[in-house]
Design an enzyme around this catalytic site. Structure first.
Site, PDB file in Angstrom:
ATOM      1  N   ASP A  67       0.815  -1.229   0.000  1.00 11.54           N
ATOM      2  CA  ASP A  67       0.000   0.000   0.000  1.00 11.54           C
ATOM      3  C   ASP A  67       0.842   1.269   0.000  1.00 11.54           C
ATOM      4  O   ASP A  67       0.495   2.251  -0.660  1.00 11.54           O
ATOM      5  CB  ASP A  67      -0.897   0.041   1.245  1.00 11.54           C
ATOM      6  CG  ASP A  67      -1.913  -1.084   1.268  1.00 11.54           C
ATOM      7  OD1 ASP A  67      -2.161  -1.676   0.199  1.00 11.54           O
ATOM      8  OD2 ASP A  67      -2.442  -1.367   2.350  1.00 11.54           O
TER       9      ASP A  67
HETATM   10  P1  TAP Z   1       0.882  -3.990   3.119  1.00 11.61           P
HETATM   11  O1  TAP Z   1       0.257  -3.010   2.194  1.00 11.61           O
HETATM   12  O2  TAP Z   1       0.032  -4.592   4.176  1.00 11.61           O
HETATM   13  O3  TAP Z   1       1.504  -5.135   2.191  1.00 11.61           O
HETATM   14  C1  TAP Z   1       2.342  -6.100   2.699  1.00 11.61           C
HETATM   15  C2  TAP Z   1       2.707  -7.038   1.581  1.00 11.61           C
HETATM   16  O4  TAP Z   1       3.680  -7.915   2.107  1.00 11.61           O
HETATM   17  C3  TAP Z   1       1.552  -7.879   1.100  1.00 11.61           C
HETATM   18  O5  TAP Z   1       1.059  -7.440  -0.144  1.00 11.61           O
HETATM   19  C4  TAP Z   1       2.117  -9.311   1.035  1.00 11.61           C
HETATM   20  O6  TAP Z   1       2.020  -9.817  -0.296  1.00 11.61           O
HETATM   21  C5  TAP Z   1       3.585  -9.110   1.385  1.00 11.61           C
HETATM   22  N1  TAP Z   1       4.073 -10.185   2.240  1.00 11.61           N
HETATM   23  C6  TAP Z   1       3.480 -10.753   3.309  1.00 11.61           C
HETATM   24  N2  TAP Z   1       4.251 -11.720   3.810  1.00 11.61           N
HETATM   25  C7  TAP Z   1       5.369 -11.774   3.024  1.00 11.61           C
HETATM   26  C8  TAP Z   1       6.533 -12.560   3.042  1.00 11.61           C
HETATM   27  N3  TAP Z   1       6.727 -13.538   3.946  1.00 11.61           N
HETATM   28  N4  TAP Z   1       7.476 -12.325   2.112  1.00 11.61           N
HETATM   29  C9  TAP Z   1       7.300 -11.382   1.168  1.00 11.61           C
HETATM   30  N5  TAP Z   1       6.207 -10.595   1.116  1.00 11.61           N
HETATM   31  C10 TAP Z   1       5.254 -10.797   2.035  1.00 11.61           C
HETATM   32  O7  TAP Z   1       2.160  -3.397   3.858  1.00 11.61           O
HETATM   33  P2  TAP Z   1       2.830  -1.958   3.827  1.00 11.61           P
HETATM   34  O8  TAP Z   1       3.142  -1.535   2.437  1.00 11.61           O
HETATM   35  O9  TAP Z   1       3.907  -2.024   4.846  1.00 11.61           O
HETATM   36  O10 TAP Z   1       1.677  -0.983   4.315  1.00 11.61           O
HETATM   37  C11 TAP Z   1       1.171  -1.031   5.642  1.00 11.61           C
HETATM   38  C12 TAP Z   1      -0.330  -0.967   5.633  1.00 11.61           C
HETATM   39  O11 TAP Z   1      -0.795  -1.200   6.971  1.00 11.61           O
HETATM   40  C13 TAP Z   1      -0.866   0.378   5.188  1.00 11.61           C
HETATM   41  O12 TAP Z   1      -2.053   0.221   4.451  1.00 11.61           O
HETATM   42  C14 TAP Z   1      -1.164   1.057   6.514  1.00 11.61           C
HETATM   43  O13 TAP Z   1      -2.170   2.035   6.418  1.00 11.61           O
HETATM   44  C15 TAP Z   1      -1.625  -0.109   7.344  1.00 11.61           C
HETATM   45  N6  TAP Z   1      -1.487   0.140   8.797  1.00 11.61           N
HETATM   46  C16 TAP Z   1      -0.268   0.470   9.311  1.00 11.61           C
HETATM   47  C17 TAP Z   1      -0.162   0.774  10.653  1.00 11.61           C
HETATM   48  C18 TAP Z   1       1.167   1.188  11.207  1.00 11.61           C
HETATM   49  S1  TAP Z   1       1.183   2.112  12.499  1.00 11.61           S
HETATM   50  N7  TAP Z   1       2.281   0.817  10.634  1.00 11.61           N
HETATM   51  C19 TAP Z   1      -1.274   0.686  11.487  1.00 11.61           C
HETATM   52  C20 TAP Z   1      -2.505   0.285  10.933  1.00 11.61           C
HETATM   53  C21 TAP Z   1      -2.582   0.019   9.581  1.00 11.61           C
HETATM   54  P3  TAP Z   1       2.022 -11.393  -0.542  1.00 11.61           P
HETATM   55  O14 TAP Z   1       0.939 -11.954   0.300  1.00 11.61           O
HETATM   56  O15 TAP Z   1       1.776 -11.508  -2.018  1.00 11.61           O
HETATM   57  O16 TAP Z   1       3.381 -11.894  -0.179  1.00 11.61           O
END
Ligand code: TAP
Length: 472
Positions: free
Chosen positions: A399
């Site tokens: 994201d």
């Molecule tokens: P995300 O958009 O959640 O994407 C993570 C990606 O990691 C997934 O598409 C997944 O794809 C991949 N993944 C998972 N396990 C993996 C593995 N073992 N090896 C390789 N890839 C792997 O992560 P982001 O870009 O860090 O964004 C964070 C999101 O969380 C944002 O939308 C944010 O708003 C939200 N959020 C963050 C927080 C805080 S404070 N950090 C709090 C609440 C919400 P695959 O499954 O295809 O591998």
């Protein structure tokens, strides 16, 4: 004389809290900040113990006070030490939430004990004491149960999806009314223990119903909000028992937690109200994520081709995300970066404020692998660099790299500040599949002509890349 010394100790403790908090501004000084705050807390606890041990003339202190303080220190300190040392980094948010629950519960108990003592003595209770007591009890009880549910959701003990039932909104409204009406009765009417008990029951239930409908993936924001509540409840308890250091520490936690909550909400371009009532995110990376596999033409890149691109680049920016944490691949990314640097490549890391699932998630992970702090670049600092970069290596981030946030007004993440990865000359994305991330939406980055997808677990993909770079 002793009284003055105790107050000086409280001031010294408060100054150390402020200094410690200030040093948390940068990963380079955060450890020493933590130490300063811990020393401040030790001084505050020591001064409070001396305070209890030397009652004013005419003041009665129970003989049980000392054994209880000693037991509390040994049991509480021991449990804190054990859990902090043994917790997995990825389980840190739920531990923080448990600590919030304990803090909120303790603040509520202090207020309840003080009010019960005054009410049973039959004296009239001063208005300011009643106000502080009621606020301390309400905020403390909501924090206690809310934090337990938040922790349970993150630990998988409570389902991560938003849980709603028919009439839950009405129930929340009724509970809020009971709390407000009860509080007004206590503040403007006569002291009443049954009404206090009613407020406690309503506030405890409110905490449960407030957090259940929130998606598990929003829990870090909720935890930060509840952390701010804990601080406020502690400050109220400080007013009730007249302890200045509790007021100062509580106010600091309350303000810091509030600011952090706002920063996280801003970084996701969502309001705090939207997070509390939006039911956004499944909280589980499985079923919800599978729903929206990206469409469009995707180019795969092999390990050897990716290694050549990286090894012969001048500048590489690594973009870590949640997948790096899931795979625990922080040491592997460091190893690859070291190899590239030994070949003369400039490597830096782009840190998005909400990459991962908790504040500072990427900083903590990379610090664990001893990545030098100067290589970690905040979003505003690194964004202008992408267009001058040969290769952006995205590791498990999704994201926070999605250009739709800039260009597609109908996207749920439209307006969220992102890392401008798409502007790099070449992009290599390591993830396991085309499944979306937390927001559950496709990523336009993956279908760009300059993007190559390296489908692998982050740890495996990075170690294969390192082997291939070594072989060049
Ligand atoms: P995300 O958009 O959640 O994407 C993570 C990606 O990691 C997934 O598409 C997944 O794809 C991949 N993944 C998972 N396990 C993996 C593995 N073992 N090896 C390789 N890839 C792997 O992560 P982001 O870009 O860090 O964004 C964070 C999101 O969380 C944002 O939308 C944010 O708003 C939200 N959020 C963050 C927080 C805080 S404070 N950090 C709090 C609440 C919400 P695959 O499954 O295809 O591998």
């Amino acid at each position: 004389m002793l009284d003055t010394l105790i107050h000086l100790a409280y001031i010294a403790a408060a100054a150390l809290f402020v200094l410690g908090l200030h040093r948390m501004n940068s990963p380079a000084t955060a450890r020493s900040g933590n130490w300063l705050s811990a020393v401040g807390m030790a001084i505050a606890v020591g001064a409070a113990v001396v305070d209890v041990a030397t009652p004013a003339p005419g003041q009665h202190v129970s003989g049980l006070a000392w054994p209880i303080i000693a037991l509390g220190t040994v049991v509480g300190g021991g449990l804190g030490l054990y859990t902090a040392r043994s917790v997995q980094m990825t389980a840190m948010p739920q531990l923080v939430s448990l600590f919030n629950a304990v803090g909120g519960g303790a603040a509520a108990l202090v207020a309840i004990e003080d009010y019960t003592k005054l009410a049973t003595a039959g004296d009239s209770i001063p208005l300011e004491t009643t106000v502080s007591t009621v606020l301390g009890v309400v905020i403390g009880c909501v924090t206690f149960t809310g934090s337990l549910i938040a922790s349970g959701k993150l630990q998988g003990l409570v389902p991560g999806r938003p849980i709603k039932f028919a009439g839950s909104q009405v129930a929340i409204g009724v509970l809020a009314l009971v709390v407000v009406a009860g509080a007004l009765y206590l503040i403007f009417g006569a002291p009443s223990l049954p009404i206090l008990a009613l407020i406690i029951a309503a506030a405890l239930t409110f905490g449960v119903l407030m957090v259940l409908p929130i998606g598990g993936a929003d829990m870090p924001v909720v935890i930060s909000l509840l952390n701010s509540f804990t601080g406020t409840a502690a400050a109220m308890a400080g007013f009730v028992i007249g302890n200045p250091v509790l007021i100062i520490a509580g106010a600091l936690v309350g303000a810091a937690g509030g600011i952090l909550t706002k920063l996280m909400a801003d970084a996701m371009n969502r309001s705090i109200v939207n997070i509390l009532v939006g039911g956004f995110g499944t909280g589980d990376t499985g079923a919800g994520a599978a729903a929206g596999a990206a469409t469009g033409s995707v180019r795969e890149v092999g390990v050897d081709d990716a290694a050549i691109m990286l090894a012969y680049a001048q500048n590489v920016i690594v973009v870590p995300g949640y997948g790096l944490a899931v795979a625990q691949a922080q040491h592997n990314v460091r190893e690859l970066a070291d190899l590239l640097e030994s070949r003369g490549v400039n490597v830096s890391y782009a840190i998005h404020p909400v990459a991962g699932r908790m504040p500072g998630h990427m900083n903590v992970l990379l610090a664990e692998a001893n990545v030098p702090y100067p290589q970690l670049k905040e979003m505003d600092e690194i964004n202008p660099e992408f267009s001058r970069t040969d290769v952006a290596l995205v590791v498990g981030a999704n994201d926070v790299t999605n250009p739709a946030a800039r260009s597609n007004p109908s996207s749920p993440i439209y307006g969220m500040p992102i890392l401008n990865v798409d502007q790099a000359q070449n992009v290599i994305v390591i993830k396991r599949s085309m499944r979306p991330g937390y927001a559950g939406i496709d990523n336009e980055l993956y279908t760009q002509p300059n993007t190559g997808m390296l489908f692998a677990d982050a740890k495996d993909g990075l170690s294969q890349l390192a082997t291939a770079v070594k072989a060049l």
